[in-house]
Enzyme design. Structure first.
Site, short mmCIF file in Angstrom:
data_model
loop_
_atom_site.label_atom_id
_atom_site.label_comp_id
_atom_site.label_asym_id
_atom_site.label_seq_id
_atom_site.Cartn_x
_atom_site.Cartn_y
_atom_site.Cartn_z
N GLU B 52 0.81 -1.23 0.00
CA GLU B 52 0.00 0.00 0.00
C GLU B 52 0.84 1.27 0.00
OE1 GLU B 52 -0.61 -2.63 1.91
OE2 GLU B 52 -2.73 -3.17 1.76
N PHE B 114 -11.61 -7.76 13.31
CA PHE B 114 -10.51 -8.15 12.43
C PHE B 114 -10.21 -7.04 11.42
CE2 PHE B 114 -9.04 -10.29 8.47
CZ PHE B 114 -7.79 -10.67 8.95
N GLN B 115 -8.95 -6.71 11.31
CA GLN B 115 -8.47 -5.64 10.43
C GLN B 115 -9.15 -4.31 10.70
OE1 GLN B 115 -8.31 -7.09 6.31
NE2 GLN B 115 -6.24 -7.83 6.72
N LYS B 164 -17.81 -1.15 5.53
CA LYS B 164 -18.25 -2.08 4.50
C LYS B 164 -19.77 -2.07 4.33
CE LYS B 164 -17.16 -6.70 2.80
NZ LYS B 164 -16.56 -8.01 3.12
N MET B 481 24.33 9.29 2.55
CA MET B 481 24.16 10.54 3.30
C MET B 481 24.40 10.31 4.79
SD MET B 481 23.81 13.67 2.63
CE MET B 481 22.84 14.28 1.25
#
Lengths: 186, 583
Positions: B52, B114-115, B164, B481
């Protein structure tokens, strides 16, 4: 004109007169913020203060216009003039914020706070507490044989002074609402 | 014309109505209804990323190279939390994004389902604004408002969290209409302030334009107006990392980039100027260095659409709040109507001084021996790709600064780099987003090997969509760097700053079905670059470069603009204790 009065949707506001004094003196300012009354809006305002390291001395919030869906947040904050200007500009950036007013610089305003004090004691101390409450125009809103709950309304200084007087007389609990403020006149 | 439809269908419909042609995403349980709608239409291309974070950076690349908002679709919980780095990156660099996240159904919110994650809570500080939509009837309004907020005023990322059950339920779709939002940031600058700036321009003896990403964000017209203004006044111009391309590098008024690794002449001009005209930049600490010593003698004007940028870091004398394009248009009008005056005598002297600084040639380097210098690699890349209308992305680190120094940009929206947040792993997915928006263009990601590995999984995406992105990796087997700062600040104790167990990049490319090119000899470099350019498909170019090269010039922490370190100086003891606490 106020240093930075941000009104959303207005094209006339200008930063032309924005010449803040970059002194190191810490100033205390009372800000009135009109916000869309939507979930999370208070978290946005508080998150701004914590995320950028600004101070909140007190904060009150409640819906003030049910049909217009607006809440008013009154914030007392302190910082250097530069920090105060930043706070106002950053508040103005939050999308659901409609208006930001700095009541400390926009002309005279009135500030009031409500507080409740529970004082526990007997005998002379109890009498003295009641007498002082009368002088401060505090009301007794609850009473038992050993306790009073006083309700007092006034400017924060007055409430501080009352708290100092009650401390030796058996002050056990304090609840303060924080400052609500409005500009005076029109 | 309102219509009844499911929340999921509304989302796709709103994207179509907003003119979205590409979205970047990754499916999951809480966005399945939306993915089902994506499946049943042909108007919007969906790019399946491999992580993502890659989706958000790809959308950033798309947005930066087109000026249109980038759109991301990810699931709840880990999908949303993986998007957080990209959101913060976009917020810091003012990139318009609309990120759609799935959420557990409304009746399960708060139950540690969940999630489930508190997505609006987590992303509140890293978005310009965000919404949790709990009613399907409100969904289309919020979607259209989201595009408005992301692209108005100072652009930024917005996020819509959609449970959802809201996606499944049927509600009323309201089409896009002229914005009814109370959020309408002013774009016109105050005419008194603009006139005051014109007066300053007329009398300035040592002026400089200091431009930034605001010019790019304002659109191509703003860049055109800026070019007109620079040519008409004859004033020198420098730019931040974000603003490269708003004025052409081939222009004779161009001083090059300024700041910590900016060009000597640009920083000296900033330090010694008597009028600094900040156009859409924000006095970032990479630019100012120590603020007490920043351009002490100048009058400062600041054009910015965001009132909070004014006086945040540097006190300015002429603040102008407005969109760069609108303000420059008014500025030009007023300046022309007052007779196009500048102090030409003083200007001639000022340019003489600048030319003396230029003659130092702060970017000079010597390519000798059999090891490729990174500066040489980029000089050759510049020479061999000059003729293309190319798009350059970068990761973060030394290679990024060298790319900014040695590659020339002639037009806006051709340079995609993570400036404010400094996100390693940005460049590769960003190059995918750019290539999606410009399928026929040459898109190169200049990378370091360490940064590139952070999002290397996106090779799969590049292959799947046949995106011929060129990954030009300057491989010094170091976090260059970090290593440089350890050399400067920590007694050359190189703690954890080397890249151990690196993959064979050629084999890695081949494992994905792409082309890998290894180059370690300066004599082979041109041919190798040409091979990369002519190959029709993704290329990983593993360019083995000098391992201990430092990036110069540099303003060491705690020093002023006129106290730059140039190449070839002793690096020990340059930064004092006060400077070493700065990042």
């Amino acid at each position: 004109m106020s240093p930075l009065k941000i009104k959303k949707g207005s094209t006339s506001h200008s930063a032309y007169n924005l010449r803040p004094n970059f002194s190191d003196v810490i100033e205390r300012h009372t800000l009135a913020v009109l916000v869309e009354n939507e979930p999370g809006v208070l978290a946005r305002v508080i998150g701004l203060f914590s995320g950028r390291g600004y101070n909140i001395d007190s904060l009150t919030v409640a819906e003030v216009d049910h049909t217009g869906h607006l809440s008013r947040i009154t914030i007392v904050t302190s910082g250097t003039p530069q920090v105060i200007e930043q706070i106002k500009a950053q508040l103005g950036r939050i999308v659901p914020v409609h208006e930001v007013h700095d009541l400390t610089v926009e002309g005279p305003s009135v500030e009031r706070e409500l507080a409740m004090f529970k004082v526990t004691g007997t005998g002379d101390k109890r009498v003295e507490a009641l007498r002082l409450a009368d002088i401060f125009r505090a009301n007794v809103v609850d009473s038992t044989l050993e306790t009073f709950v006083f309700e007092i309304t006034g400017a924060p200084d007055k409430i501080d002074a009352f708290a100092e007087l009650m401390r030796p007389l058996g002050l056990t609990d304090v609840a303060r609402t924080g400052v609500a403020a409005l500009p005076r006149g029109n | 014309m309102t219509r009844k439809m499911t929340g999921a269908k509304m989302i796709v419909q709103a994207l179509i109505d907003q003119g979205v042609d590409t979205i970047f995403g990754y499916p999951g349980g809480a966005v399945l209804p939306i993915y089902d709608e994506v499946f049943q239409q042909n108007s919007i291309k969906h790019v399946l990323v491999r992580h993502e974070q890659g989706a958000v950076h790809a959308a950033e690349g798309y947005a930066r190279s087109t000026g249109k908002p980038g759109v991301v679709l990810v699931t709840s919980g880990p999908g949303a939390t993986n998007a957080v780095t990209g959101l913060t990156d976009a917020l810091m660099d003012s990139i318009p994004l609309v990120v759609l996240t799935g959420q557990v159904p409304t009746f399960m919110i708060g139950s540690d389902a969940f999630q489930e994650a508190d997505t609006v809570g987590i992303t509140r500080p890293c978005t310009k604004h965000n919404w949790l939509v709990k009613e399907t009837d409100k969904l289309s309004g919020v979607l259209h408002e989201a595009f408005h907020v992301a692209t108005s005023g100072r652009p930024g990322p917005v996020l819509i969290d959609i449970p959802k059950d809201v996606q499944f339920a049927t509600g009323t779709y309201t089409p896009k209409k002229p914005s009814v939002s109370h959020y309408q940031p002013p774009v016109k600058g105050d005419m008194n302030a603009i006139t005051e700036l014109v007066e300053a321009i007329e009398t300035a003896k040592r002026p400089v334009f200091y431009t930034g990403g605001g010019v790019i964000n304002s659109g191509p017209a703003a860049s055109q107006l800026l070019r007109e203004l620079v040519e008409a006044t004859g004033f020198p111009i420098t730019s931040t990392l974000m603003g490269l391309g708003c004025y052409p590098a081939s222009g004779d008024k161009w001083l090059g980039m300024l700041g910590m690794h900016g060009l000597y002449q640009a920083n000296m001009a900033m330090h010694d100027c008597d009028l600094m005209i900040n156009v859409g930049a924000r006095f970032d600490d990479r630019i100012t260095g120590v603020v007490d010593m920043f351009s002490p003698k100048s009058k400062k004007a600041h054009i910015d659409i965001d009132p909070s940028s004014i006086n945040k870091i540097i006190r300015v004398d002429i603040p102008i709040i407005g969109d760069v394009g609108h303000v420059l248009e008014d500025l030009l009008k007023v300046w022309k109507s007052r007779g196009r005056k500048t102090n030409s005598e003083a200007m001639a002297k000022w340019w003489k001084k600048i030319d003396a600084w230029r003659s130092i040639d702060c970017l000079k380097f010597e390519q000798k021996g059999k090891i490729i210098k990174p500066q040489y690699a980029l000089s050759r890349l510049e020479a061999l790709t000059k003729k293309y209308d190319r798009y350059i992305c970068t990761e973060v680190g030394q290679h990024q600064m060298w790319a900014a120094q040695y590659l020339d940009f002639e037009a806006p929206n051709r340079w995609m780099t993570s400036g404010g947040l400094g996100t390693m792993g940005y460049g590769f997915p960003a190059s995918i987003g750019v290539q999606m928006a410009h399928p026929d263009a040459l898109v190169i990601n200049v990378a370091g090997e360490a940064s590139w590995l952070m999002n290397m999984q996106e090779m799969g995406t590049a292959m799947q969509y046949g995106l011929p992105v060129k990954q030009f990796i300057l491989n010094n087997e170091r976090l260059g760097m970090v290593r440089q700062w350890q050399e400067l600040l920590h007694g050359e104790r190189y703690s954890q700053s080397w890249s151990e167990s690196l993959p064979d990049f050629v084999k890695l490319a081949e494992a994905f079905g792409a082309k890998g090119i290894l180059c370690s000899d300066p004599d082979d470099l041109d041919d190798a670059i040409m091979e990369m350019l002519t190959y029709d498909g993704p290329v990983i170019f593993d360019c083995l470069v000098e391992k201990h090269e430092n990036c110069f010039p540099m303003i060491p922490s705690g020093k002023a603009h006129n106290d730059m370190m140039l190449a070839g100086v002793d690096t020990q003891g340059v930064i004092d204790a006060k400077g070493s606490v700065l990042v």
